[in-house]
Design a protein around this motif. Structure first.
Motif, PDB file in Angstrom:
ATOM      1  N   THR A 171       0.692  -1.194  -0.006  1.00 29.71           N
ATOM      2  CA  THR A 171      -0.208   0.079   0.033  1.00 29.71           C
ATOM      3  C   THR A 171       0.896   1.014   0.049  1.00 29.71           C
ATOM      4  OG1 THR A 171      -0.246   0.057   2.407  1.00 29.71           O
ATOM      5  CG2 THR A 171      -1.909  -1.118   1.356  1.00 29.71           C
ATOM      6  N   ASP A 172       0.333   2.434  -0.679  1.00 29.59           N
ATOM      7  CA  ASP A 172       1.223   3.609  -0.770  1.00 29.59           C
ATOM      8  C   ASP A 172       1.541   4.173   0.754  1.00 29.59           C
ATOM      9  OD1 ASP A 172       1.348   6.168  -2.451  1.00 29.59           O
ATOM     10  OD2 ASP A 172       0.684   6.651  -0.547  1.00 29.59           O
ATOM     11  N   SER A 173       2.601   4.607   0.978  1.00 29.20           N
ATOM     12  CA  SER A 173       3.013   5.149   2.329  1.00 29.20           C
ATOM     13  C   SER A 173       3.508   6.449   2.171  1.00 29.20           C
ATOM     14  CB  SER A 173       4.363   4.253   2.636  1.00 29.20           C
ATOM     15  OG  SER A 173       5.506   4.357   1.354  1.00 29.20           O
ATOM     16  N   ARG A 174       2.863   7.323   1.205  1.00 31.89           N
ATOM     17  CA  ARG A 174       2.978   8.614   1.095  1.00 31.89           C
ATOM     18  C   ARG A 174       2.341   9.386   2.474  1.00 31.89           C
ATOM     19  NH1 ARG A 174       4.086  13.168  -1.716  1.00 31.89           N
ATOM     20  NH2 ARG A 174       1.989  14.250  -1.921  1.00 31.89           N
ATOM     21  N   ARG A 175       2.810   9.858   3.303  1.00 31.36           N
ATOM     22  CA  ARG A 175       2.634  10.441   4.591  1.00 31.36           C
ATOM     23  C   ARG A 175       1.859   9.555   5.512  1.00 31.36           C
ATOM     24  NH1 ARG A 175       0.559  14.261   1.325  1.00 31.36           N
ATOM     25  NH2 ARG A 175      -1.298  13.840   1.982  1.00 31.36           N
ATOM     26  N   LYS A 176       0.461   9.205   4.982  1.00 33.00           N
ATOM     27  CA  LYS A 176      -0.322   8.314   5.763  1.00 33.00           C
ATOM     28  C   LYS A 176       0.425   6.779   5.808  1.00 33.00           C
ATOM     29  CE  LYS A 176      -4.626  10.801   5.071  1.00 33.00           C
ATOM     30  NZ  LYS A 176      -5.835  10.804   4.512  1.00 33.00           N
ATOM     31  N   ASP A 177       0.550   6.068   6.779  1.00 35.07           N
ATOM     32  CA  ASP A 177       1.205   4.838   6.663  1.00 35.07           C
ATOM     33  C   ASP A 177       1.185   4.108   7.863  1.00 35.07           C
ATOM     34  OD1 ASP A 177       4.828   4.108   5.794  1.00 35.07           O
ATOM     35  OD2 ASP A 177       2.922   2.924   5.636  1.00 35.07           O
ATOM     36  N   THR A 178       1.598   2.730   7.708  1.00 33.49           N
ATOM     37  CA  THR A 178       1.708   1.977   8.914  1.00 33.49           C
ATOM     38  C   THR A 178       3.011   2.317   9.768  1.00 33.49           C
ATOM     39  OG1 THR A 178       2.620   0.166   7.880  1.00 33.49           O
ATOM     40  CG2 THR A 178       0.183   0.169   8.056  1.00 33.49           C
ATOM     41  N   CYS A 179       3.212   1.899  10.902  1.00 32.88           N
ATOM     42  CA  CYS A 179       4.697   1.910  11.446  1.00 32.88           C
ATOM     43  C   CYS A 179       4.775   0.969  12.494  1.00 32.88           C
ATOM     44  CB  CYS A 179       4.948   3.263  11.946  1.00 32.88           C
ATOM     45  SG  CYS A 179       6.577   3.942  12.048  1.00 32.88           S
ATOM     46  N   LYS A 180       5.948   1.041  13.012  1.00 36.32           N
ATOM     47  CA  LYS A 180       6.624  -0.299  14.137  1.00 36.32           C
ATOM     48  C   LYS A 180       5.411  -0.278  15.154  1.00 36.32           C
ATOM     49  CE  LYS A 180      11.067  -1.678  15.022  1.00 36.32           C
ATOM     50  NZ  LYS A 180      10.383  -2.787  14.070  1.00 36.32           N
ATOM     51  N   GLY A 181       5.220  -1.478  15.545  1.00 33.03           N
ATOM     52  CA  GLY A 181       3.868  -1.856  16.521  1.00 33.03           C
ATOM     53  C   GLY A 181       2.681  -1.961  15.798  1.00 33.03           C
ATOM     54  N   ASP A 182       2.622  -1.694  14.614  1.00 29.01           N
ATOM     55  CA  ASP A 182       1.339  -2.202  13.759  1.00 29.01           C
ATOM     56  C   ASP A 182       1.373  -3.702  12.996  1.00 29.01           C
ATOM     57  OD1 ASP A 182       1.195   1.280  12.576  1.00 29.01           O
ATOM     58  OD2 ASP A 182       0.024   0.273  14.168  1.00 29.01           O
ATOM     59  N   SER A 183       2.688  -3.727  12.987  1.00 28.50           N
ATOM     60  CA  SER A 183       3.000  -5.116  12.015  1.00 28.50           C
ATOM     61  C   SER A 183       2.221  -6.283  12.767  1.00 28.50           C
ATOM     62  CB  SER A 183       4.425  -5.454  12.212  1.00 28.50           C
ATOM     63  OG  SER A 183       4.976  -4.458  11.791  1.00 28.50           O
ATOM     64  N   GLY A 184       1.813  -7.370  12.117  1.00 26.58           N
ATOM     65  CA  GLY A 184       0.786  -8.366  12.347  1.00 26.58           C
ATOM     66  C   GLY A 184      -0.451  -8.243  12.209  1.00 26.58           C
ATOM     67  N   GLY A 185      -0.812  -6.703  12.098  1.00 21.27           N
ATOM     68  CA  GLY A 185      -2.350  -6.319  12.006  1.00 21.27           C
ATOM     69  C   GLY A 185      -2.819  -6.774  10.623  1.00 21.27           C
ATOM     70  N   PRO A 186      -4.102  -6.760  10.464  1.00 19.59           N
ATOM     71  CA  PRO A 186      -4.808  -7.098   8.899  1.00 19.59           C
ATOM     72  C   PRO A 186      -4.907  -5.931   8.101  1.00 19.59           C
ATOM     73  CG  PRO A 186      -6.414  -6.872  10.656  1.00 19.59           C
ATOM     74  CD  PRO A 186      -5.410  -6.425  11.453  1.00 19.59           C
ATOM     75  N   LEU A 187      -4.785  -6.135   6.767  1.00 25.24           N
ATOM     76  CA  LEU A 187      -5.158  -5.094   5.803  1.00 25.24           C
ATOM     77  C   LEU A 187      -6.549  -5.461   5.441  1.00 25.24           C
ATOM     78  CD1 LEU A 187      -4.107  -2.678   3.970  1.00 25.24           C
ATOM     79  CD2 LEU A 187      -3.607  -4.548   2.351  1.00 25.24           C
ATOM     80  N   VAL A 188      -7.405  -4.688   5.675  1.00 29.77           N
ATOM     81  CA  VAL A 188      -8.997  -5.087   5.528  1.00 29.77           C
ATOM     82  C   VAL A 188      -9.431  -4.206   4.076  1.00 29.77           C
ATOM     83  CG1 VAL A 188     -11.013  -5.151   6.533  1.00 29.77           C
ATOM     84  CG2 VAL A 188      -9.222  -5.601   7.925  1.00 29.77           C
ATOM     85  N   CYS A 189      -9.945  -4.951   3.250  1.00 29.86           N
ATOM     86  CA  CYS A 189     -10.478  -4.434   1.983  1.00 29.86           C
ATOM     87  C   CYS A 189     -11.916  -4.816   1.799  1.00 29.86           C
ATOM     88  CB  CYS A 189      -9.607  -4.787   0.902  1.00 29.86           C
ATOM     89  SG  CYS A 189      -7.866  -4.648   1.027  1.00 29.86           S
TER      90      CYS A 189
END
Ligand SMILES: O=C(O)c1[nH]c2ccc(F)cc2c1NC(=O)[C@H]1C[C@@H]1c1ccccc1
Length: 232
Positions: A171-189
């Motif tokens: 997913t695009d990481s321009r400004r809005k993004d995931t970061c450390k500690g979010d890993s393991g979470g789901p990408l929900v579409c």
């Protein structure tokens, strides 16, 4: 989560916080009454200690009606996962007992059809990961919407340079993004979990380094076999 906002409390009742000694380490999500899916890299620095899994939470610290910390009976990192790359970065956690399902604790179904999510599809990701470049750690669940970018673009020389396999998505990481500690979470579409945020170290909020997820559909058989084989 960078550039996101506080989630509406308990509207993502599948979200899990994987904790060690009461500290949030990684995200995860409930895929069955006794099973949580997360990322294998999250076990790297735990020297064999088992996580505890917090379910039913919005705040990591405040008392909440259905918040409960579950002990883990067994952890199953995907056999192909390793510390050198993002391949097969999945972790199944078998809880010591079936969770009590309620308004704040619910299973999220995952995609079983192995087709790429079309580029530009808007998906959402949530977590208790860092919310600023200074590494601020939120107490309450954050979320952000991000568009899927094509594997072709994500594999560009100036992005992830050919390391994104057919079992990964970006997913695009321009400004809005995931970061450390979010890993393991789901990408929900569209209400379905399509990916699990990889937990390899990655810069956040830099458009040259899109977020990388392990696509779940290619691993449906592995997930089913582990859940079926483990006792209970
Ligand atoms: O989030 C990740 O990508 C990641 N990958 C890992 C690999 C090994 C490993 F031992 C941990 C991690 C880990 N999580 C973290 O560092 C978590 C601890 C940090 C954190 C950030 C924000 C809010 C609370 C806590």
């Amino acid at each position: 989560i960078l550039g996101g906002y506080e989630a509406k409390p308990h509207l993502k009742p599948y979200m899990a916080s994987l904790q060690l000694d009461g500290q949030h380490v990684c995200g995860g999500f409930l895929i069955a009454e006794q099973w949580v899916l997360s990322a294998a890299h999250c076990t790297e620095d735990t020297d064999g200690k088992l996580f505890q899994v917090l379910l039913g939470a919005h705040s990591l610290t405040e008392p909440e009606p259905h918040k409960r910390l579950y002990r883990v009976h067994a952890q199953f990192p995907h056999p192909g996962s390793n510390i050198h790359n993002n391949k097969d970065d999945l972790l199944l956690l078998q809880l010591e007992e079936k969770v009590e399902l309620n308004t704040d604790v619910q299973v999220l179904r995952f995609q079983r059809e192995d087709n790429d999510v079309p580029p530009d599809t808007m998906c959402e990701v949530a977590g208790w990961g860092t919310t600023s470049h200074s590494g601020r750690r939120p107490d309450r669940l954050q979320q952000v919407e991000r568009p899927v970018i094509s594997r072709y673009v994500c594999n560009h020389r100036t992005r992830h340079d050919g390391t994104i396999t057919k079992n990964m998505m970006c997913t695009d990481s321009r400004r809005k993004d995931t970061c450390k500690g979010d890993s393991g979470g789901p990408l929900v579409c569209g209400g379905v979990a399509e990916g699990v945020l990889t937990a390899g170290s990655r810069v956040c909020g830099n458009y040259k380094k899109p977020a990388i997820y392990t696509r779940i559909a290619p691993y449906a058989a592995w997930i089913d076999s582990v859940m079926a084989s483990a006792d209970g």
